[in-house]
Design a protein around this motif. Sequence first.
Motif: not given
Length: 814
Positions: A580-608
């Motif tokens: 969800x963060x990735x879709x929202x971040x990618x879809x935002x216009x450069x002049x739009x609101x600032x959103x958290x940048x998705x860095x990654x998901x650690x599958x084994x430790x379940x950390x976003x």
Amino acid sequence: MKPDPALPCLPAVFDGDALAEAIAGGWAPAVIGDMVVERFTPSRVRYKPGASCVVRGELRYRFGGGREIGEAADGGDADGTTWATVTLYADGRATTVARPGGRLSRLAERAHELHGDRADRFAHLASIGAVLQLAPVDRKVPWLVEAMAPGVMARALGQDPATAGDLAIELVRHVPERKGVLRIVRSPGSGDAAYAKIHSRRDAARLGNLQRALQARNLPVGALLAVDEARHMTVVAAVPGRTLRELRDTDVDIDGSGDRSVWTSAAVAAVGRLHALPATCRVASTLTRCSADDVAGAVRAAGAYIDALLPSSSPIAGRLAERIAAAIAVSPWRARIVHGDWYDRQVLVGDDGVFLIDFDDAAIGEPAFDHGTFVAHYGAWAAAASVATGAAEHGAARRAQATTDAVRDIVRTLVGATDPTAVRLLPLYEAAALLRLAIHPFRRLDPHWPTAVAAIVAAAEARFVEHGRSRLAMPSGSAVPRVAPPPPVPLVPADPTLPTLALAISPSHITAALRNLGQGETHVTTARVVRYKPGRRCLVEYAVTSDRAASDSFAVPAPMPTVLYGKIFASARGARVLAAHAHLHAAQHPDGPQLPEPVGYLDESRIVLLGAVPGVPVTSRLCAGDVALAARIGTALGALHASPAPLERRHDPADELAPLTARVARLLAADERVGRRAQVALARLEAAAPRPRDWRHQPVHRDLHPEQVLVAPDGRIGFVDLDDASLSEPALDVGNFVAHMVWLGCRAPAGTARLRAAALAFKRAHAAMDRRIDPAVRRWCEAAALLRLADVHLAAGGVPLAAALVTACGARLG
């Protein structure tokens, strides 16, 4: 111990042989030779200087005339051991208390009628000015005699008295002149047990109502089986398991990796649920109010008592008590439901989870009082252990201190996630509780009690000094102490629902994970728990630097650390949250609101892993009436709603209504009048729910409020915490944001006009971005959010705030 002229025989309290001799010379069966007193082993004492001293212990005797223990005499007891109480009185009161035909005499006769054993269950011990009472005879808890009769207990439990022979009743705890606890087994060898508690106080009805109410609110407490107001008795079903105290003395789990820390974490979470109950609900109406003055008074009394008891003539404890009491008087004091005597013996753990017991002292008070008391019991144990000598004892003392430190860290971490005020006050209330607990080695008649008492007082002093350090760290002009920076690797409790929590707060683990994600030159220097909801989720802040700067041969300043955030969830929603963060971040216009940048998901430790959004929450500026900022927020929100982000989840009017039924039920339980109005509002919301054709599906935040909106130094708007982002009606975000501004106005009525102006500017700016928004749907969303907030903030704001929010909800429904 200082002499007491009013109780010249006080030294006999500490001499089992002297007490046995006094009993042998005053107890009728011993005087006439039917019984031979072998010994009296004192185990508990309660002393009121100049007035009385109550000693509980085990009386061991054998029959005279050649009979052995276990061989019953006529009308005698076939058991040679019994609990007994010896009470020393000043001013010759023992003669009055033990007079023939008096209350104690009649009580002993009643015990003989019901139990058919010895009639000589009390005696005047003239040689030391005392009175002997044999359990269950207790002149201050007379109902204990009848409660131990199977026939009486059967009737109290609603059973046929003819089945009384199936009941086995055992006195498992007796606090003379205060209370008794009975264990009841329904049939021999049956595990179907219950516990009855009989008090000297006349509050069985209150305790029964409290137990019933906590059970109805799904708190982890035993089921109430019976209330017998005539005998001041409550009966609760037994809970399988053992006390947390039984885990205390184990040699393992000092580092917080085993069962003890798991159960301690669960216990802290359970008492947190108690504190979260609204202090205005019906159960609270039966509770006494424990004010800061009450606690300060108890601390002063403890200090004076210790100074009167110890041989030293210097009033060390009294001076410390005055300083602690003064600090409590100027500290925050919230009105919450508290346990009142919470420590590790009041927690049962087992296969069915954690249960809280013994709500005798429940009150309306400060939550930090409970947390401080819980940790202080460990601190008193560690301090008392430190007075022993020898290698083995020294090792035990070190283990006790390590356990205490681990428990304190667990409480700090768990409570700090939801109640920073309680964590700030923890050292102060630890000190207060330690001073009150310092008398316990004397009451237990520990061999080295004067040294142990002094050690616990010293521990109280140390905790109070810690509180003073936090106050000295306050910035100039601020009334809130600055919280000390956390250690690079914080100690967190084990949480079965978040099994990878230890990895989430490990800088080395996150550093390695970032490098696996392609960030090869990054290094995590610190990890700090920002928010933690036990059993649900945890948010961790990471300070990240570049290894390139560290290895650069040029003398250039190192860059400022950047910040990342890690989120770990109990459910398997982490991958979806990152998407969800990735879709929202990618879809935002450069002049739009600032959103958290998705860095990654650690599958084994379940950390976003998410990037930080610059800025600070907008709450204070909105409360000050910053309409220009409110308008910029409305514009930024409109841009978020207009983005083409393909989110997975959908949220419809039925989803918005579904949780409100339970919330309205809680409002009704807290206050019938407000609850009835909330029921009417909910019925109108259901009737006016938007039709499918009026409900659009565009990207929305779904949990938008002022603390989730940041304003950067350059004025740009940012949105954070988009975990619940969905495709839904944009009016949902608008209504939720405006409802929170109404809530802010209800909390501070003086700023209502400024907040109203800011809310109007926000709605107009958003409407300029979204011409299709339906004002009727927006009002419906505002009303639904206000009704939800009435329950969410009931505990902190009370019924008046909830009533104001329900009224605002109704106003939006026409």
